[in-house]
Design a protein around this motif. Structure first.
Motif, mmCIF file in Angstrom:
data_model
loop_
_atom_site.group_PDB
_atom_site.id
_atom_site.type_symbol
_atom_site.label_atom_id
_atom_site.label_comp_id
_atom_site.label_asym_id
_atom_site.label_seq_id
_atom_site.Cartn_x
_atom_site.Cartn_y
_atom_site.Cartn_z
ATOM 1 N N ARG A 23 0.853 -1.193 0.000
ATOM 2 C CA ARG A 23 0.000 0.000 0.000
ATOM 3 C C ARG A 23 0.886 1.240 0.000
ATOM 4 O O ARG A 23 2.061 1.162 0.366
ATOM 5 N N PRO A 24 0.305 2.381 -0.360
ATOM 6 C CA PRO A 24 1.103 3.609 -0.354
ATOM 7 C C PRO A 24 1.577 3.921 1.075
ATOM 8 O O PRO A 24 0.809 3.788 2.024
ATOM 9 N N THR A 26 1.987 6.276 3.619
ATOM 10 C CA THR A 26 1.564 7.650 3.945
ATOM 11 C C THR A 26 2.367 8.178 5.134
ATOM 12 O O THR A 26 3.070 7.426 5.824
ATOM 13 N N ALA A 27 2.200 9.473 5.362
ATOM 14 C CA ALA A 27 2.978 10.140 6.416
ATOM 15 C C ALA A 27 2.720 9.534 7.792
ATOM 16 O O ALA A 27 3.601 9.535 8.658
ATOM 17 N N TYR A 29 2.718 6.696 8.821
ATOM 18 C CA TYR A 29 3.620 5.600 9.185
ATOM 19 C C TYR A 29 5.067 6.058 9.357
ATOM 20 O O TYR A 29 5.959 5.239 9.545
#
Lengths: 470, 470
Positions: A23-24, A26-27, A29
């Protein structure tokens, strides 16, 4: 040597796993609550089941890609953030979030590692049982993270840490093998205690994928009081008095200092304060009693006995569940007030109970010599666990104290060490406290830890740099 | 490859240690309670302190001499007896038998590993505290052995196994280094949980030399009752009922079968039996309640509620401490009666609570098909821990059943495994159950155990052949 989770590795994962596993990134994480650590990128995988976790881990092990297990991201010591070195694979358990079974007659609940703590509470309550682990972050933290860090919270006095609340774990080890330990047993002396080795290892020995958890009966009646105590020593004597009378019925015993109340008044003036003049020290006493006992009456008697002994001189007993919740909100909101004030340095320490009064006096005096510092000392007194946090003087900013941060921390931790305490009572080591572990840890313990890490994760892929230096 | 502890090695030990450390190896160190294992000789060392233990272990490691740690010698699975291979050094902790400190206000006690369990009880009592670990052998077993085997006993339901009663250990590791972990802390998340790894490792990873133990307040009032239940299922429902009413106030919940009472009547006719006609099933319910509750009244109410629900139909409530002790004597004497009858095969098993009724029914039926066998099924029902023991028919001898021993054991253990239970609930693996661990143990768990053993004891000197095959 580890290698980065690059696009070629992503392609291998993609080929080996169902669509939607990668998955992308994202910030969310790449951050942690205290803003001390920032992620260095990498890939994000969210497998749907244990076999997929095993496949991901085995591929990482083959490719020498580091793995950062990700639960709710609420850890306070940077265990969930890799800041440097080759970019890792972030392995999120968020799709494995089911409570799989509840056995009320056995007081057991089985949950996947990604189950949110509050959902576990609800599933237990629905079957008239209690899962006692209670933390401020329970709405977002996940049980796998709670176990990986051996989370504490406000009910440890009675029910123990996360470790004591877990009967067994399923985990994927560094080679991709699956440890199948989800037994629903209270007693099982068949070999080494790997459950407790994995619990508290902060993902550095394996990824917990599911757990068998211990439930408790819900106490027949609950109640709480705020009692103004003369001193921390008086609070400890009151605790002993409470436990002599009520045994395990004392569910929580939290210390609150005037500084905490002042911070609440300053940052959240709308929050109702229990006393017109904030007392220097008070305790929140929480009871859960068996049938036949009335918590309000028990608290009144405890207060009377404490007053007669000169330990307490004011107090308020919750008249109903709403007021009890209000007391707890007061206690649980202190960390938020702390964040708004902005700490110079925060310390999650534990001490032998008997050493606490001397520690508080000595640490306060020594810090005063370092500079103009405000101290908010509060927490789980019943467990000997204090959150001992240092703040700037009124009107000044934590940035002004940058040069003092290390000296403050060193002073506090050195003193904790002198009293044979712990520099991480409940938050773990993560990456923040690796130097503290090296400084204060028993050398034989560190040697054994390193030997175990090398034996179980020879390529060093599991949460590299957490707990032990990579 | 290990070498024998021969006279040349004895001379080296003698030169390195104070006079009196090496002692004559008497028969007592070559036997165990069930008579299944007999020692193959060797040397006996009894050091006076941890540094001497470390010196002994380092010398053994250098010389590749196996070490058998020796506590009270009461273990039931042969963990204390090496029968074959090069003769070992038997390392007795008997001279390190002191309770070193009691901190009543902290609920902590520090003891050397050789302290006798009953002496620890007494030291705690003298300061108005309870050390809850309670076993039939408490007059001779030593805390180091209790911890090494993660002993259970009759109070686990409330207070946990030996593991949960220990805050920290000091231990000598295979290389002679000393792990210094005697902290008096309830919470300490600084690194891997080596305490719990050593606890239950049966001396195969190191020798525990001292422990920091968790005390409890003594309950304000105690009481007990024997209640005749319709069935094991009824007993479990009664247990849930008791815990819903009294929470942790239920200290013990023991199942007793008619067979046990018959064995007592047969072998110890002088022992007073509580019921004129021995009931098929009864439970011993033991309470320790907070101030304000009367155990007799609570037991009466529990009995009334159980009767109304059709669970219990007869009972007797102890009218005083002497009668309570009598009930416990009855329960604690069953193992002695068993020994006098002579078991074909004894099984220390645990099961998910919900599986117990079906297990008892199925195992009984299956054993009946094997031959004329009497079953005494009793024990710590609250923990799911049954002592499920098979005996010869009246008038026959265990020797007549020699050929059935293995089939009986296999049948019982296979069924336990099918119900996801444990083939060693509280006694450990020792040498007796190594094949069972290999047969029923999770392969990933066994692989991790072997990796840890190899990492921490590369020469294989620590209790060779215990838990894991040498």
């Amino acid at each position: 040597m580890l290698t980065a989770a690059d696009s070629a590795f992503a392609a291998r994962l993609d080929a080996a796993l169902p669509e939607g596993t990668l998955r992308p990134l994202t910030a969310a994480y790449q951050e942690e609550p205290r803003g001390r650590f920032h992620g260095n990128g990498g890939l994000l995988a969210a497998p749907r089941d244990t076999e997929e976790v095993a496949r991901v881990v085995a591929l990482c092990n083959d490719a020498r890609v580091g793995i950062v297990p990700w639960g709710g991201g609420t850890g306070l010591v940077g265990g969930q953030i890799l800041s440097d070195g080759p970019a890792p694979l972030i392995l999120s358990l968020e799709r494995m979030n089911k409570v799989e079974a509840v056995y009320p007659e056995e007081n057991v609940l089985i949950a996947q590692a990604g189950a949110v703590l509050e959902d576990i509470h609800a599933a237990a309550r629905a079957r008239d049982r209690l899962f006692p682990l209670t933390l401020a972050s329970q709405g977002s933290c996940r049980i796998g993270g709670n176990l990986a860090t051996n989370a504490g919270g406000v009910n440890v006095l009675r029910y123990g840490n996360a470790r004591e609340l877990c009967l067994g774990v399923e985990a994927v080890l560094a080679d991709g093998s699956v440890l199948r330990g989800l037994k629903r047993l209270r007693k099982d002396n068949t070999g080494y205690d790997l459950k407790d080795l994995l619990i508290g290892s902060e993902g550095s020995l394996g990824v917990i994928t599911a757990a068998s958890l211990k439930l408790s009966p819900i106490p027949a009646a609950e109640g709480a009081a705020l009692m103004v105590v003369e001193s921390p020593a008086a609070a400890l004597t009151l605790l002993a008095m409470a436990r002599a009378r009520l045994g395990e019925g004392v569910s929580g015993f939290e210390l609150i200092a005037r500084q905490g109340l002042d911070f609440l008044a300053e940052t959240m003036p709308e929050l109702r304060q229990p006393f017109a003049t904030p007392p220097d020290w008070m305790v929140l006493v929480d009871l859960g009693l068996p049938r036949g006992l009335d918590p309000q009456a028990a608290l009144e008697e405890l207060f009377a006995a404490g007053a007669e002994a000169g330990l307490v001189h004011d107090g308020v007993i919750a008249q109903n569940e709403a007021q009890r919740a209000e007391f707890w909100t007061l206690r649980e909101t202190i960390p938020e007030a702390n964040r708004k004030i902005g700490a110079i340095s925060s310390h999650d320490i534990s001490l032998p109970l008997g050493a606490i009064p001397d520690f508080i006096a000595e640490a306060g005096a020594a810090l005063a010599r370092l500079g103009e510092i405000r101290i908010n000392c509060f927490g789980h007194l019943g467990d000997g666990n204090l959150h001992y946090n240092a703040f700037p003087a009124p009107g000044r900013d934590r940035a002004d104290y940058e040069a003092l941060r290390e000296p403050v921390k060193r002073l506090v931790h050195d003193l904790v060490d002198r009293y044979d305490g712990s520099v991480s009572a409940e938050h773990g080591i993560g990456r923040l406290k690796v130097p503290d572990l090296e400084r204060y840890g028993d050398p034989a313990k560190l040697a054994v830890m390193r030997a175990i890490k090398a034996a179980l994760d020879p390529n060093g892929i599991m949460n590299p740099g957490a707990v032990l230096r990579a």
